[in-house]
Design a protein around this motif. Structure first.
Motif: not given
Ligand SMILES: NC(=O)C1=CN([C@@H]2O[C@H](COP(=O)(O)OP(=O)(O)OC[C@H]3O[C@@H](n4cnc5c(N)ncnc54)[C@H](OP(=O)(O)O)[C@@H]3O)[C@@H](O)[C@H]2O)[C@@H](O)CC1
Ligand SMILES: [K+]
Length: 479
Positions: A464, A468-469, A393, A396-397
């Motif tokens: 997001w 996501s983190t 985490d 996110a990407c």
């Protein structure tokens, strides 16, 4: 440094040393709108970049309304600072008519007994502070062209020129019609004593020679289309790509109806003095409030209680979110007087790049997110690292660019290596942890991690990224 298994330690080593200052420095450079509530998180900024926020210069602020009945000394309670206030500023703030602006001016010089010199000095100081914030120039050596008109708006420009000189900028003044009153002749003399050029004509090639233009031509005393030579000056201004900051009113605009005479002039920033005038509803760009001299009683009398408070010792405050569209209620004043037809607003507001449609961009007034570039020696290591970053985490990407060529100098010779580039989207507050994590799991002893601040993006995507983190381990979060 005992770097193993890689051919070019030096460039990465050098980069790693600057990673922190690059990352944090660029946040300040790209974003001059750090809220007071988060200011402590930039306490480790390099001095040269951070100094703008201290000692009375302006800081953008999405802060809290000032209620005159709070017996406030205009200091902000940081716990109340809230981004929620941002989008509704245009809705809440009373916009003054020309008559009201003139009446407040007279009242200030009546009961509180201010002299025009006093007010002008504070107004000009606000303007200079706002320009410093707007430029976000760590070196402060920018050349600034200041166009001064025949009234008090021009006087504000002369005062601002003097303060900008003392801030370290290089001001040049154009002052075509000079009143003979001592107030103005003294202001000119004070500028000239500092070596500031005060001329009568527009200089050649403004775009090549100046970093910023200040429009101090006309304020709330304007009536009708501008007479010569000012009409011609406005034609030049309307075509410039150099950033323009207008003082109190975009010159040539009607104080209430905006660009009534079709000048096409759309400044990039506006410094409203005392309170925004009605035409400000038609302005899109960075909007500052200055003139920190209105006593609470007068503020209350004119319905100005919803104006944002000046943080700390600041002489100006940015009213964030002014350029956001979608303020359905935004162009009304609180009494609902004098509403414009939104269609008129559309045709008058010419939309500089700063006026991003809210549907497409969420202006990141604080650098909540970053892209971190990381290089890896090969695809296998890059892929493993990307997965680890996402699993933990910390990002996110991560996008993987399979091949980049890195060119650098090593022992005096130009070298070239194929590498793989990772681009991780994450929270700015996670950069130190991400950097340490990469160093731990990377085959280079000193891998490259460089963070660049994200200034906007799809609201849902950024949401997001946030979800996501994780929170930084020490609980510190610049977001
Ligand atoms: N309390 C505050 O907020 C404070 C505000 N302050 C500042 O004062 C500003 C207001 O100042 P202001 O009243 O002198 O008016 P401003 O617009 O500068 O110029 C008027 C001059 O322009 C002329 N003129 C008018 N129309 C024209 C035209 N179409 N074409 C050509 N000329 C035209 C007019 O000439 P006249 O028509 O009278 O012959 C007169 O000479 C305000 O916006 C703010 O910046 C601070 O300094 C202090 C505290
Ligand atoms: K102006």
């Amino acid at each position: 440094a005992g770097i193993t298994s890689h051919a070019h330690p030096r460039p990465h080593q050098a980069l790693a040393f600057v990673t922190h200052s690059l990352a944090w420095g660029s946040f300040r450079a790209i974003s001059s709108s750090i809220t007071l509530a988060s200011a402590s998180s930039v306490g480790d900024l390099p001095t040269a970049l951070n100094e703008g926020g201290k000692g009375g210069t302006c800081r953008s602020f999405s802060g809290v309304p000032l209620h005159s009945d709070s017996n406030s000394n205009n200091m902000v309670d940081p716990s109340k600072g809230s981004d929620a206030a941002v989008s509704s500023w245009r809705q809440r703030i009373t916009l003054l008519t020309q008559k009201e602006a003139q009446a407040i001016d007279e009242e200030l010089m009546g009961t509180p007994g201010f002299t025009v010199d006093q007010l002008m000095e504070l107004a000009g100081l606000s303007v200079a502070s706002a320009i410093h914030d707007f430029l976000a120039q760590p070196t402060r050596s920018a050349s600034i062209l200041i166009l001064c008109g025949p009234g008090n708006n021009g006087g504000d420009g002369l005062v601002a020129a003097r303060h900008l000189y003392h801030f370290g900028y290089r001001p040049v003044v154009v002052y075509p019609k000079r009143p003979a009153r001592p107030l103005f002749t003294n202001l000119v003399k004070q500028c000239e004593d500092l070596g500031i050029h005060v001329g009568g004509d527009m200089p050649e090639d403004i775009e090549a020679n100046f970093d910023c233009v200040v429009d101090a031509l006309f304020g709330f005393g304007t009536a009708g289309p501008l007479r010569a030579p000012f009409g011609e000056m406005m034609q030049v201004l309307s075509k410039l790509t150099t950033p323009i900051v207008s003082v109190d009113i975009p010159s040539g605009w009607d104080v209430e109806a905006g660009d009534l005479y079709g000048t096409g002039f759309t400044p990039d920033a506006l410094v409203s003095l005392t309170a925004p005038k009605k035409c400000a509803a038609l302005f899109r760009g960075r909007h500052y409030l200055g003139g920190r001299f209105v006593p609470p009683g007068l503020q209350h009398q004119y319905g100005l209680d919803a104006l944002p408070a000046y943080p700390g010792t600041c002489q100006c405050v940015e009213i964030e979110g002014w350029d956001e569209e979608g303020g359905d209620e935004g162009d009304k004043d609180r009494d609902g007087r004098g509403r414009e037809d939104p269609k008129d607003r559309e045709s008058t507001s010419r939309g500089r790049p700063s006026a991003s449609p809210a549907s497409a961009l969420t202006p990141a007034s604080t650098p909540e997110f970053v892209v971190v570039w990381i290089t890896a020696p090969d695809a296998k290591e890059a892929s493993a690292l990307a997965e680890r970053l996402v699993e933990s985490d910390l990002a996110a990407c991560v996008n993987i660019v399979p091949r980049v060529d890195s060119v650098y100098k090593w022992e005096g010779k130009v070298e070239r290596n194929g590498e793989v580039l990772l681009m991780a989207k994450t929270r700015a507050s996670l950069v130190p942890e991400l950097s340490a994590f990469v160093t731990k799991h990377h085959s280079y002893d000193v891998p490259e991690t460089i963070a660049a601040g994200i200034v906007g993006g799809g609201p849902e995507y950024l949401k997001w990224v946030r979800e996501s983190t994780r929170e930084p381990a020490d609980g510190r979060d610049t977001g």
